[in-house]
Write an enzyme that holds these catalytic residues in place. Structure first.
Site, PDB file in Angstrom:
ATOM      1  N   SER A 134       0.815  -1.219   0.000  1.00  0.00           N
ATOM      2  CA  SER A 134       0.000   0.000   0.000  1.00  0.00           C
ATOM      3  C   SER A 134       0.848   1.268   0.000  1.00  0.00           C
ATOM      4  CB  SER A 134      -0.942  -0.001   1.199  1.00  0.00           C
ATOM      5  OG  SER A 134      -1.849  -1.085   1.133  1.00  0.00           O
ATOM      6  N   HIS A 144       0.032   3.545   4.458  1.00  0.00           N
ATOM      7  CA  HIS A 144      -0.852   4.213   3.492  1.00  0.00           C
ATOM      8  C   HIS A 144      -0.602   5.722   3.494  1.00  0.00           C
ATOM      9  CE1 HIS A 144      -2.838   0.415   4.486  1.00  0.00           C
ATOM     10  NE2 HIS A 144      -3.576   0.519   3.385  1.00  0.00           N
TER      11      HIS A 144
END
Length: 373
Positions: free
Chosen positions: A247, A312
């Protein structure tokens, strides 16, 4: 045509008899047609735009050499802008008789690039070799690793709850920080099918077109910078948590592309861009929310902390800073731009801080690290 042959041709034709350093655009265009030189249409269009940026309708010799040799500096692009990016031809959408692959190249040009000059430049200069192998290879490797662990553990969702999963030598775990490769290799492991599917889809839909336009070196650098920043950020802000999934790299690519679209909103010609922007933000936010939920409210009993969501956010920061600088520098040398060096300095400072943190802070703070599997 190389630099030496171009110089010889100009000298033979006496295009610059007074050695002023400037050449008449009309004169050079006539020479191209009369000698049937291999100059593609988009370069002739740019030649006109360069001439319009000059009061006398002339082109600087160095800019002409850069144009022929496909080098585009910042001053070159500013000259194009001063010439109002004149395009005597229709847009690429009106190009007739294109094959399937060339239509796909045209689609990529309109998805990624914000102005018609850059789109035409890319369309005419694009070659199918080398193909965009980096994003495809990373995605394929992630799928293979996931299938291997899924078959071995007989578990395809929430794999991190299996006691054997965290024993993988690829997973980042705070108890194994000395094994430096784990700060990168965690990108090949995923929580489950849902995370792998989300990341693989974005890598193919956004990463591959970006790689086709900006090249394997720049996009691989951006992706890996997001991955590394993700694991280092977790080691600083969520010291007890492990980390899996690509991610960090995915959010670096997506954030850079979305930021580039927003900053060049008027020039982007991708269809339904507002709707697609909203959908992308909703999907990315939902994925972050899912990661936060799994981190703090695990749905199943677990032997230790679940993977962190901070990668993220770190990837998004890398995308908006380093990634946006890369995407705004199409066909320009990054080393010639001050902003690139500022971004590199900031990233390098972060790396040094993170290294010292991992070496000294855990012991000084007495961090309660879960025992490594």
């Amino acid at each position: 045509m190389d630099r030496s042959s171009l110089l010889q041709l100009i000298q033979e034709q006496q295009l610059d008899p007074e050695n002023t350093g400037f050449i008449g655009a009309d004169t050079f265009a006539g020479l191209v047609h009369s000698h049937e030189l291999p100059l593609d249409p988009t370069k002739l269009d740019m030649l006109v735009a360069l001439a319009q940026s000059n009061e006398r309708g002339q082109v600087c010799y160095q800019e002409l050499v850069d144009l022929i040799s496909s080098k585009r500096s910042s001053s070159f692009k500013r000259a194009i802008a001063n010439g109002q990016r004149a395009l005597p031809r229709d847009g690429l959408l009106d190009e007739p008789g294109l094959g399937v692959y060339k239509r796909f190249v045209r689609y990529v040009a309109y998805e990624i690039l914000p102005c018609e000059v850059d789109r035409r430049w890319y369309f005419y200069r694009h070659r199918s070799c080398p193909p965009p192998v980096f994003m495809a290879s990373v995605t394929l490797a992630q799928i293979i690793v996931f299938l291997c662990y899924g078959a071995r553990l007989n578990k395809w969702v929430l794999q991190t709850y299996h006691p054997e999963y965290m024993k993988s030598p690829l997973v980042y775990h705070p108890g194994h920080r000395a094994r430096a490769w784990r700060f990168l290799t965690y990108m090949f492991m995923h929580v489950g099918l849902e995370q792998l599917g989300f990341n693989a889809l974005l890598q193919l839909m956004i990463g591959v077109p970006l790689e086709m336009v900006h090249g394997v070196l720049r996009i691989s650098l951006l992706y890996l910078a997001g991955v590394l920043a993700g694991s280092l950020t977790v080691s600083i802000t969520d010291m007890r948590a492990p980390l899996v999934g690509g991610s960090g790299g995915v959010y670096a690519l997506c954030s850079a592309h979305l930021a580039n679209v927003v900053m060049n909103w008027a020039g982007m010609r991708c269809p339904y861009k507002l709707l697609r922007m909203v959908l992308a933000l909703v999907c990315m936010s939902s994925e972050v929310g899912r990661a936060v939920w799994l981190r703090f409210s695990p749905p199943l009993p677990a032997s230790g902390p679940q993977p962190s969501f901070m990668a993220h956010l770190a990837g998004a920061v890398v995308g908006v800073s380093m990634g946006l600088t890369i995407l705004r520098s199409y066909e320009e040398r990054l080393r010639d731009q001050c902003g690139w060096w500022v971004v590199l300095l900031a990233y390098g400072t972060f790396l040094l801080f993170a290294i010292f943190w991992n070496v000294f802070a855990y012991d000084l703070l007495g961090a309660d690290i879960p025992p490594p599997p």
